[in-house]
Design a protein around this motif. Structure first.
Motif: not given
Length: 370
Positions: A146-149, A152, A185, A189, A192-193
């Motif tokens: 899960d690349n965005e994860l 993040e 990605q 992610g 976003s943080e």
């Protein structure tokens, strides 16, 4: 250096994961399907580069062993690595098409430029599963983390390392290759943080994930910002983190004054830097789980077991050219000093002796890694 790949552990983890999701069809007896191919299949595996050691040390041997176990030792994996050259990968893939392999697992150097060759495979009746990076063109399925994860987790870890982060904290973002869709990605992610929590003073996209390019870019960033004004460095992977560290050391930053640096891939050198405090964290991606999932998909697809194949791809993703591509996205873990033993050691990726060489004995003892 000795490495043990924990095949049995990963296999049991994957089986539990599938059973927990009610994927009963994923364990169907082969007699329930009408196979289009016997055990004597050939799976092509195209990997993108050699800077990152994981492809040849983990992904390929794990997948090769799993394919063999699923095919009574009759299935073969034909392996090629493009060494970060998109044209080389096109040539390698065309050779596999000409050789009429039964399926191709593709980790693209350049997701866009490989699309025409993916179409050629499709026209030749050869399924293509995108592995790790989502290539463009008529991909049959996708297996990755899960690349965005990932991004993040990196961003969140950086904020945790800073403690009371605010916009007075200046950081540098060292993102991955612009030809790798995963890099975008990871960046999304992380942003976003980090957005509005710190000031991103400089941000770079790093050609071919090159540690040398990252070192040069970091040198430039230090000249602009000043080493004393640098609160942290977001590095999208471990190889670049090594280059970043060299730039900081060349600028006269001592180990005790190093800013927190992130990474990804849990490379041995990075794990050792984490132990010694030179790198704050990496992202551990359970390679056995992903490689084995890809092997399961590949063998199932070649055998024509669509029910099983579909049950192994519970997610969907979109590429620039195709929508709703069946996918399996494997989760990831933030790797820090506190969980080395419960992650890369417990999963058999490294022995403690691999990590705690003479240079790192004292640091290992300090965190009770022995």
């Amino acid at each position: 250096m000795r490495r043990r790949i924990a095949m049995a552990v990963a296999a049991s983890t994957l089986s539990l994961s599938l059973a927990g999701c009610g994927m009963l069809s994923a364990t169907e007896d082969a007699a329930d399907a009408t196979p289009t191919k016997g055990d004597d299949m050939v799976i092509g595996m195209l990997m993108p580069e050699k800077t990152n050691t994981r492809y040849e040390e983990f992904d390929y041997p794990i997948l090769k062993e799993k394919v063999a176990s699923l095919t009574n030792d009759k299935g073969k994996v034909e392996y090629a690595n493009a060494a970060a050259d998109a044209d080389t990968q096109v040539t390698q893939m065309q050779r596999m098409i000409d050789d009429q392999v039964d399926l191709i697992l593709l980790d693209a150097v350049d997701a866009e430029s490989i699309a025409d060759t993916v179409q050629k495979a499709k026209d030749a009746g050869i399924p293509v599963i995108a592995y790790d990076r989502l290539a463009e063109g008529p991909i049959d399925a996708y297996v990755s983390f899960d690349n965005e994860l990932v991004g993040e987790v990196q961003g969140r870890s950086l904020l945790e390392a800073l403690g009371t982060a605010d916009t007075s904290d200046q950081i540098v973002m060292m993102n991955g290759s612009p030809t790798d869709p995963n890099a975008a990605q990871f960046k999304a992610g992380a942003l976003s943080e980090l957005q509005d929590q710190v000031t991103i003073a400089e941000s770079y996209d790093t050609k071919d994930w090159s540690p040398e390019v990252a070192q040069s870019q970091m040198t430039e960033a230090i000249e602009k910002i000043g080493a004393d004004n640098l609160a942290a460095v977001y590095s999208a992977n471990d190889a670049m983190a090594g280059g970043i560290l060299k730039a900081l050391e060349a600028a006269g930053v001592s180990d005790s004054d190093l800013p927190p640096i992130t990474g990804q891939d849990a490379e041995l050198s990075a794990v050792q830097r984490i132990v010694s405090g030179q790198q704050y964290m990496s992202v551990y991606k359970p390679y056995p789980e992903m490689a084995e999932a890809a092997a399961e998909m590949a063998v199932a697809k070649v055998r024509g077991r669509e029910i099983q194949f579909d049950s192994l791809t519970r997610d969907t993703v979109d590429s620039a050219t195709d929508k709703d591509i069946p996918a399996q996205l494997v989760t990831v873990v933030a790797l820090t000093k506190s969980n080395i033993e419960s992650t890369v050691v417990a999963d058999g990726i490294y022995d403690v002796s691999d990590i705690c060489t003479a240079k790192y004995e004292a640091a290992c003892a300090a965190i009770k890694l022995n």
